[in-house]
Write a protein that holds these residues in place. Structure first.
Motif, mmCIF file in Angstrom:
data_model
loop_
_atom_site.group_PDB
_atom_site.id
_atom_site.type_symbol
_atom_site.label_atom_id
_atom_site.label_comp_id
_atom_site.label_asym_id
_atom_site.label_seq_id
_atom_site.Cartn_x
_atom_site.Cartn_y
_atom_site.Cartn_z
ATOM 1 N N MET A 214 10.121 3.500 -2.564
ATOM 2 C CA MET A 214 9.778 4.334 -1.425
ATOM 3 C C MET A 214 9.588 3.493 -0.166
ATOM 4 S SD MET A 214 6.849 7.143 -1.312
ATOM 5 C CE MET A 214 6.968 8.600 -0.310
ATOM 6 N N HIS A 215 8.996 2.309 -0.329
ATOM 7 C CA HIS A 215 8.823 1.435 0.822
ATOM 8 C C HIS A 215 10.157 0.972 1.367
ATOM 9 C CE1 HIS A 215 4.540 1.324 0.088
ATOM 10 N NE2 HIS A 215 4.812 1.150 -1.189
ATOM 11 N N ALA A 216 11.132 0.815 0.468
ATOM 12 C CA ALA A 216 12.455 0.355 0.908
ATOM 13 C C ALA A 216 13.252 1.470 1.563
ATOM 14 C CB ALA A 216 13.224 -0.215 -0.282
ATOM 15 N N MET A 217 12.869 2.730 1.286
ATOM 16 C CA MET A 217 13.603 3.828 1.911
ATOM 17 C C MET A 217 13.409 3.829 3.427
ATOM 18 S SD MET A 217 15.453 5.431 -0.203
ATOM 19 C CE MET A 217 15.967 6.869 0.743
ATOM 20 N N ALA B 120 3.910 9.002 -8.410
ATOM 21 C CA ALA B 120 4.442 10.216 -7.786
ATOM 22 C C ALA B 120 5.425 9.854 -6.693
ATOM 23 C CB ALA B 120 3.292 11.030 -7.198
ATOM 24 N N ALA B 121 5.001 8.890 -5.878
ATOM 25 C CA ALA B 121 5.864 8.463 -4.785
ATOM 26 C C ALA B 121 7.183 7.950 -5.347
ATOM 27 C CB ALA B 121 5.180 7.354 -3.992
ATOM 28 N N GLU C 64 0.841 -1.206 0.000
ATOM 29 C CA GLU C 64 0.000 0.000 0.000
ATOM 30 C C GLU C 64 0.872 1.250 0.000
ATOM 31 O OE1 GLU C 64 -2.546 0.083 3.324
ATOM 32 O OE2 GLU C 64 -3.628 -1.749 2.729
ATOM 33 N N GLN C 65 0.344 2.284 -0.653
ATOM 34 C CA GLN C 65 1.188 3.494 -0.654
ATOM 35 C C GLN C 65 1.251 4.074 0.752
ATOM 36 O OE1 GLN C 65 -1.896 3.840 -1.124
ATOM 37 N NE2 GLN C 65 -2.568 5.879 -0.542
ATOM 38 N N LEU C 66 2.331 4.802 0.981
ATOM 39 C CA LEU C 66 2.564 5.345 2.316
ATOM 40 C C LEU C 66 1.706 6.577 2.527
ATOM 41 C CD1 LEU C 66 6.424 5.050 2.211
ATOM 42 C CD2 LEU C 66 4.881 3.658 3.572
#
Ligand code: NA
Ligand code: NA
Ligand code: NA
Lengths: 381, 133, 133, 381, 381, 133
Positions: free
Chosen positions: E356-359, F95-96, E205-207
């Motif tokens: 982004m999840h891995a960041m 975007a993310a 899921e997006q953050l």
């Protein structure tokens, strides 16, 4: 009543601790000299980036000697005492060489390695001046420091002097930078006197392009050879080449940029002001300083002559393929000396472009001076 | 020091200094000449095969301050040096002439350009390089 | 410290301090006033001859952040101060007003512009200045 | 079994060396204060460039006092111990003054040198606060350090305190910067109370333009006079003027830019965090600190009043040609104090532009504070 | 005659002091290794910003060992001796963390705090490698320094090693940075071996977006908690968070920019060259170094595995809502490790964006390593 | 060290290390989760009142490197996370995705823009911030 006497006592104390009472009268002469140097830096734009900090450091220390005071058990040292440690310990000159390396393109030298010979010949001034300094009564270490003015390279002169004769730093640094600033005035007459019109008219073949790989290998090879053979030159040459490797590798732009800008600027400020601050009246205003100034000029002229004469030799041997005017660029003073070669050449033949050919000896002169510095340090230290 | 000692020390330094400086720089001359030839013959061999000699060949060719269009051409033909017509020679000389002063500070200019034109992946790359510490 | 000592030290410092600070700054006032006059009379003499007073007069006149066009004019007429009409006065005041905050950082702005617009000879000049070390 | 006991022992050791056990309870109060300061810096934007590092340094040292630990025979010192040396040895404040000098335009002061008098009058707060501090039981050196808060100049306060009473650095620095941030709140009521409407309505003649030559000579002349007459002010005034000479000479943009940007930023980080880190709970949370905070406010107010009252005097003597509102700018706190003069003036007459006129006393206040610092150092050191 | 003998004597002296005579033969091997590292840095672009300075420092010290010489009563120390003090005294790593903090966006971690667990799991390599090092015969302090290579964080490794086993700095730093550069080669096989295709296909899921206030509070809270509970991690974590507060507060752009650029670049140059210069032949060319190199690789692999396996656990527990590939990013090596997660994920499903999840785990890994460093320092110091 | 000692020290370090690191980071997880909720509930309350939560809300919304227009929207709706259509999800993900590498260096980019667009009053503000020292 007692308050008024307290006030008087305080004012007396203020007056007694003021420079008006404590300062050596020679300091006022130095303040005047500092004023002249500021004038030259600002109005005549003679190497302002170093001359202005040097002159201001000179001004401050002669107004307020305590700014260079060493710390005692009860009191901190002066501001410049701490900043000067970078000079005294030999930290600033190699770091400035790092920045210079990052700014320098050794391409013209790589494409025409014979330039190295001109960079060697132009060090003639260093070693002949050494003789002069010895005969004028300087100790050998002092003589070595004075001689290095002929290298036409500020940080090299400071590096050598800080190790051989720290007390002479002020006059030597001021002389070195002043003459570097005067290159466009000192060199042309010598160049013209020693060359014929025919020689000055020589057009040189264009340089071959240099591949990126050659440029990357150059700093590594030079570092290895010079550091192995002449270790005393390693801090200067090594850092010069590290900066150049930053530049040529193309993969570390961030640190290359910082080395040639902010780091170099910060060190320039610290180096300039504190070197200037070594020139106190009692040290500077002596017969010795005048001798240094004269010897330095001599060293510069002989170095220029050495380069030109060797260029003349190469000209003849090559069958007029080398223009001897590029020889004078071998004294370092990058890139001014190269531009002087260009200018004198164009006076004879406006279509003759010597600048790029002169850049070879010019950057070779930097390496040559560092090598000469290594020799002097090794023999005299 | 008496006079004789002065003569001795000063001549010793003069001779040692000149000899060592000249030997050193002659040595460098030879080495640079040698490896220059080696590199060029190596690269001209490599050029006959599909080029893969250096990591980032593209960003290099145009030194920012060089107004002469013939410059990149010169860069790309390192092995061809004979048989160039008078005209090209003049253009090259002009290019060379204009190159020195600007060329030396090229990296500064180029850096600025890069930082403007950097894509988001380029930024990631930058970050990757800057993050190690 | 007893009370009397406290009174003495504190009044001594108060009086000495104020007197010395005032004397010092009055002295500076007079000196600055004096050399200001000297410089201006010198420069107005020089202005009658062909101008050659300062090395780089051109780059200075336009402080980057000053929006008022009358600013340069003010800079160029250092000796004329009487007989300025009400209107010009207002413009000048506005210019002055707008100048201070921006003016102080002028050099930063100007530097940026220079580094963009630098020609190859300008680069050589830069190099010449940066190379001394 | 023995592994489990080893684990327990390790955990116990971790717990025992943790801040939970070792820290002075007063540290937690300091952590709260640091939080408030961070809030003021970030949300209220009170001098964030210094308040944020100060507050974070305060936070860190109260969480982990060893970050300021001096080195021992067996162990290195803490990070802040080394960075703090620049404060302790008096290195950072003059270097910050270098950057300030490179950012400052002394033009308004040169064109109206009478501003110097306002810059002198606004130092009144310093010397009267000295009396207060003496009578509140501080030693003379401590009193001098506290008094200098009235100079409204952070680096000057730190420079003086580091020499006279290093232990008070935390509270004095925090007080100095806090009040500087509060200038727009502290000054207006005082300014209005001490002036009549007629005085506040005075419009001043526009300033004469200042030639480049005057601007170049200014830093040189000021350096010479002040350094000669009041040597203890030389490090501050000299570096301020060196920076200004870099700026006005126009020939050393490179180092002028670095002095006012990167060098200043680096030192700001080091100075701020380590000055904050002197404020440990045991030193800061004392009746003494509260007295310092009150005395500092007093010093600020009296300084403002001194400037305004002297402005009033000049107003009357000049026949209402000087607006006394510019007097308050003499406390330093450049350029905020000048903007306060402007704002209060415009409240009465929106067409009245006092800003430029107030810049004269404002920059004179910086010099005035440095001179006052020199006097205090000279008498009390 | 006597001049000729003087010449001969000088030349002999030059030869005897040259590296050809004095250098340890092992130095030549190191010169070769330095050459290989330069090649990797320049041609393969493996972490050139650190590998290039390290390699050149290694080159210089093996050509000219005196560049690291400590000062004696009669002579100054070498250039690198002074620059190395910043490593030895633990000054550089926290300052580099300051810059990293100012560059890092902790948003992904704040929006998914469970990432902290992956950042913890990936420290597994550190503690298991410690066992290996002990059994290979290293002393406990040395073992701790070697183990920290598994943290995949250069400054942390240097910080710990400089306190626990300064003699191993060279090999450990070189190993740490080399493996960090090799992350894209080392990690993927491990990641694939330990996960099923189904797991690798998980889309997350997006953050949630993170508010500015949360970002500002984060560094303050983390500093307080970690510094209180684990003081030995305070210099690293504290400075990391100070940098991040500079960044997120948005009110101190000036110093935030300098911290992440110029200050960091200057320190990078000094740190890299001097860390490389600890790798002299006699210290580096030993069986110990080879063991360190192997143990370091092991630490890296186990750390990766730890992260992935814990990710697997979270995957199963969450009902396939967490993709275990992000676990490997927990080793730090920002942002490369996160990009490896992204890439391996896209190999299975090109539409899956894991970066982004891995960041989150990635930046959590930095904190995790610093915490692990604190534990090691606390137990072993 | 004999074998048994080696076993003991290494297992002690392993266990202590893992336990402490995990406890620490679990603790951080809980704290961050907790304050995140607190902040968000606080802010959603504040959002119902006229917004005044943070000092400079405007400069933030557009991360310089984010090409996707939906980004700002995401920033402005921190409390809405359920019921987003598939399409929006994809855009957000893109975007993310594009945000990370650029986003990290955002501040650098943004700083540059600011310094270009700075008005004279903005300069005064800058000066005010830089002058404290
Ligand atoms: Na030379
Ligand atoms: Na003041
Ligand atoms: Na890690």
């Amino acid at each position: 009543m007692t308050i008024f006497s307290g006030f008087l006592k305080s004012v007396m104390k203020l007056f007694e601790t003021s420079g008006l009472v404590g300062n050596d009268p020679r300091n006022y002469v130095m303040i005047l000299i500092a004023g002249v140097l500021i004038y030259l830096a600002v109005k005549k734009q003679f190497e302002p980036l170093l001359l202005l900090p040097i002159a201001f450091g000179m001004l401050l220390v002669n107004l307020y000697p305590a700014i260079m005071a060493a710390p005692t058990d009860t009191e901190n040292g002066g501001l410049f005492y701490y900043l000067y440690l970078g000079v005294k310990l030999g930290i600033y000159p190699p770091l400035i060489f790092l920045g210079i390396g990052a700014m320098t393109d050794f391409g013209p030298l790589i494409s025409n390695p014979k330039s190295f010979l001109l960079g060697a010949a132009a060090q003639l001034g260093i070693f002949t001046t050494f003789i002069g300094a010895i005969f004028l009564g300087f100790e050998t270490r002092q003589a070595g420091s004075i001689a290095i003015i002929g290298g036409a390279d500020g940080p090299t002169a400071i590096f050598v002097t800080s190790q051989l004769a720290p007390k002479l730093l002020g006059p030597i640094a001021v002389a070195a930078y002043s003459y570097m600033a005067l290159v466009p005035i000192i060199q042309p007459p010598i160049m013209k006197a020693l060359t014929t019109k025919k020689e000055r008219l020589v057009r040189m073949e264009q340089l071959r392009p240099v591949s990126k790989l050659e440029k990357i290998l150059f700093p590594i090879i030079v570092t290895i050879l010079i550091s192995l053979l002449l270790p005393d030159a390693a801090p200067l040459v090594g850092m010069l080449m590290l900066g150049n490797l930053f530049r040529e590798s193309g993969v570390v732009d961030r640190i290359s940029k910082t080395a040639q800008n902010e780091l170099m600027n910060i060190i320039t400020i610290f180096l300039g002001t504190t070197v200037g601050a070594t020139a106190t009246g009692s040290l500077f205003l002596s017969w010795g300083t005048i001798k240094i100034v004269i010897l330095g000029l001599l060293a510069f002229c002989i170095g220029t002559a050495g380069g030109v004469l060797f260029g003349k030799l190469m000209c003849r041997l090559s069958g007029y393929k080398v223009n001897p005017l590029i020889g004078s660029a071998g004294v370092s003073a990058v890139p001014m000396a190269a531009r002087v070669s260009q200018k004198v050449g164009q006076e004879e033949d406006p279509g003759n472009f010597l600048l790029m050919h002169a850049m070879g000896p010019n950057v070779a002169g930097v390496i040559g001076s560092a090598v000469a510095a290594g020799v002097l340090l090794s023999i005299l230290k | 020091m008496n006079f004789q000692q002065e003569v001795q020390i000063s001549l010793t330094v003069l001779i040692t200094g000149l000899v060592v400086v000249f030997l050193m720089l002659i040595f460098l001359t030879l080495v640079i000449k040698g490896y220059g030839k080696a590199v060029n013959s190596l690269q001209s061999k490599l050029n006959q095969r599909p080029r893969e000699s250096m990591p980032v060949p593209k960003p290099e060719p145009v030194p920012a301050a060089a107004p002469a269009p013939s410059e990149p051409a010169a860069e790309e033909a390192p092995a061809v040096e004979e048989g160039i017509s008078e005209e090209i020679l003049a253009v090259l000389a002009a290019a060379a002439y204009s190159m020195i002063p600007g060329g030396v500070v090229t990296s500064v200019r180029r850096a600025a350009v890069q930082s403007r034109a950097r894509s988001s992946w380029g930024m990631a790359g930058l970050l990757e390089n800057t993050r190690p510490f």
